[in-house]
Design a protein around this motif. Structure first.
Motif, short mmCIF file in Angstrom:
data_model
loop_
_atom_site.label_atom_id
_atom_site.label_comp_id
_atom_site.label_asym_id
_atom_site.label_seq_id
_atom_site.Cartn_x
_atom_site.Cartn_y
_atom_site.Cartn_z
N ILE A 248 36.76 44.39 28.43
CA ILE A 248 38.18 44.24 28.34
C ILE A 248 38.67 43.29 28.74
CG2 ILE A 248 40.32 46.49 28.07
CD1 ILE A 248 38.51 48.10 27.26
N TYR A 249 39.41 42.81 28.01
CA TYR A 249 40.94 41.59 28.38
C TYR A 249 41.76 41.80 28.42
CZ TYR A 249 43.55 37.64 29.15
OH TYR A 249 44.30 36.75 29.62
N ILE A 250 42.03 42.10 30.48
CA ILE A 250 43.69 42.46 30.69
C ILE A 250 44.62 40.91 30.59
CG2 ILE A 250 45.79 43.59 31.46
CD1 ILE A 250 43.87 45.39 29.80
N ASP A 251 45.69 40.77 30.30
CA ASP A 251 46.60 39.49 30.10
C ASP A 251 47.68 40.34 31.31
OD1 ASP A 251 48.18 37.17 30.59
OD2 ASP A 251 48.19 37.13 28.77
N GLY B 106 37.41 53.11 34.62
CA GLY B 106 36.25 53.47 33.82
C GLY B 106 35.64 52.67 32.31
N ASN B 107 36.72 51.23 32.63
CA ASN B 107 35.57 50.01 31.57
C ASN B 107 35.69 49.11 32.52
OD1 ASN B 107 37.42 51.29 28.99
ND2 ASN B 107 38.85 51.30 30.63
N ASN B 108 34.31 48.37 32.11
CA ASN B 108 34.55 46.77 32.66
C ASN B 108 35.96 45.87 31.73
OD1 ASN B 108 32.07 47.19 33.70
ND2 ASN B 108 30.91 46.87 31.42
N VAL B 109 36.15 45.64 32.38
CA VAL B 109 37.28 44.52 32.16
C VAL B 109 37.46 43.21 33.35
CG1 VAL B 109 38.89 46.37 32.20
CG2 VAL B 109 38.48 45.29 34.13
N ILE B 110 37.56 42.75 32.01
CA ILE B 110 38.28 40.76 32.91
C ILE B 110 40.15 41.08 33.10
CG2 ILE B 110 37.85 39.76 30.65
CD1 ILE B 110 36.77 37.58 32.25
N MET B 111 40.38 40.51 33.96
CA MET B 111 41.69 40.70 34.24
C MET B 111 42.20 39.20 34.69
SD MET B 111 44.83 43.17 35.64
CE MET B 111 44.34 44.68 34.48
N ASP B 112 43.02 39.11 34.05
CA ASP B 112 43.77 37.51 34.71
C ASP B 112 45.30 37.54 35.08
OD1 ASP B 112 45.18 36.44 32.10
OD2 ASP B 112 44.85 35.10 32.44
N GLY B 113 44.75 36.30 36.15
CA GLY B 113 47.05 36.39 36.99
C GLY B 113 47.10 35.37 38.45
N ARG B 114 47.45 36.49 39.11
CA ARG B 114 47.89 36.09 40.37
C ARG B 114 47.54 36.63 41.49
NH1 ARG B 114 49.26 33.17 36.66
NH2 ARG B 114 51.45 31.93 36.50
N ASP B 115 47.11 37.85 41.27
CA ASP B 115 46.54 38.93 42.61
C ASP B 115 45.80 39.59 41.98
OD1 ASP B 115 48.60 39.94 40.64
OD2 ASP B 115 49.29 41.29 42.08
N ILE B 116 45.03 39.16 40.98
CA ILE B 116 44.36 40.41 40.73
C ILE B 116 43.16 40.80 41.66
CG2 ILE B 116 42.41 40.96 39.30
CD1 ILE B 116 45.75 40.69 38.38
N GLY B 117 43.09 39.63 42.12
CA GLY B 117 41.54 39.53 43.26
C GLY B 117 42.15 39.89 44.92
N THR B 118 42.99 39.76 44.85
CA THR B 118 44.20 40.22 46.11
C THR B 118 44.35 41.59 46.77
OG1 THR B 118 46.00 38.76 45.42
CG2 THR B 118 44.45 37.37 47.55
N VAL B 119 44.83 41.73 45.60
CA VAL B 119 46.59 43.29 45.12
C VAL B 119 46.08 44.63 44.43
CG1 VAL B 119 48.30 44.22 44.97
CG2 VAL B 119 47.79 42.01 46.35
N VAL B 120 45.26 43.61 43.24
CA VAL B 120 45.05 45.24 41.91
C VAL B 120 43.67 45.34 42.22
CG1 VAL B 120 45.15 45.39 39.36
CG2 VAL B 120 46.78 43.70 40.42
N PHE B 121 42.70 44.38 42.11
CA PHE B 121 41.35 45.20 42.48
C PHE B 121 40.85 44.39 43.40
CE2 PHE B 121 41.77 45.32 37.74
CZ PHE B 121 42.01 46.41 37.51
N PRO B 122 40.86 44.62 45.35
CA PRO B 122 40.60 44.15 45.75
C PRO B 122 38.89 44.62 45.98
CG PRO B 122 41.95 45.79 46.71
CD PRO B 122 41.56 45.43 45.19
N ASP B 123 38.23 45.67 45.41
CA ASP B 123 37.08 45.40 45.37
C ASP B 123 36.45 44.78 43.77
OD1 ASP B 123 38.70 46.94 43.34
OD2 ASP B 123 37.70 49.06 43.56
N ALA B 124 37.21 44.29 43.28
CA ALA B 124 36.54 43.49 41.63
C ALA B 124 35.22 42.94 42.37
CB ALA B 124 37.19 42.52 41.33
#
Ligand code: DC
Length: 222
Positions: A27-30, A119-137
């Protein structure tokens, strides 16, 4: 699993993420589209005049804001209306960093982004996804490119929307957005320590996606 793609404006995040999502059935989330949707609503209410009342105005907007993605993240419905093109206008681009700096906006949108991923396999793009939204990505990518390369890409996007942008102005606007996004107090644009950095200046889209897909497949195979 979660894949985070961060980077500055027009570094190729969303194009890359969409291709990978389609190929791997993620699932792609922008997330930028969500900040843009909120900015569009703020522009409708304020005609771009910034004021001390903005925190309150934005709290009201957030309260009523309903965001839905269809077509695997390529189309965005805001309060029931398809506003996929409107959120890409220059006026929105020029004001989105301001709107995205408000805590009331970030808290609500980050919560929504986490809900989308549940519960999904997701790919999300942004500015803070790896640092704040999903630090556990499981996979974190930081895409970068020079301001000139990025302005060239933005120019093509805007021409496709019927605008006639000026290249030098676009470079200046992108640099200003980098400055605002990197220097804001809450969740600034920054590369996560465990992110893989890819410069897209001298790479084709295919080269970029082919560098990322094996990193994701390592986790799918497990
Ligand atoms: O990716 P984009 O250019 O569509 O993002 C628009 C703006 O939204 C960007 O300048 C900063 C903000 N943004 C953010 O603050 N956090 C995110 N995760 C995504 C975007």
């Amino acid at each position: 699993m979660k894949v985070a793609i961060d980077g500055p404006a027009a570094s190729g995040k969303s194009t890359t993420a969409k291709i990978i999502a389609d190929e791997l059935k993620f699932i792609y989330i922008d997330s930028g589209a969500m900040y843009r949707a909120c900015t569009l609503k703020w522009l409708e209410k304020t005609a771009a005049s910034k004021s001390d009342a903005d925190e309150k105005i934005l709290a009201g907007i957030i309260n009523d804001l309903k965001i839905e993605f269809t077509d695997n993240g390529k189309t965005i419905f805001v309060n029931g209306k398809n506003l996929s093109n409107e959120i890409r206008s220059s006026n929105v681009s020029q004001n989105v960093s301001y709107v995205a700096s408000f805590e009331v906006v970030r808290n609500a949108l980050v919560e929504k982004q986490r809900e989308f991923a549940l519960g999904n396999n997701v790919i999300m793009d942004g500015r803070d996804i790896g640092t704040v939204v999903f630090p556990d990505a499981e996979v974190k990518i930081f895409l970068n490119a020079s301001a000139e390369t990025r302005a060239q890409r933005r120019m093509q996007d805007l021409k496709n929307l019927g605008e006639e942008p000026d290249f030098d102005l676009l470079v200046a606007e992108i640099k200003e957005r980098d400055r605002l996004d990197s220097q804001r107090k809450i969740a600034p644009l920054t590369k996560a320590k465990d992110a893989i950095e890819i410069s897209t200046d001298d790479k084709t889209l295919n080269e970029v996606t082919q560098a990322i897909i094996p990193e994701i497949k390592k986790f799918i195979a497990e």
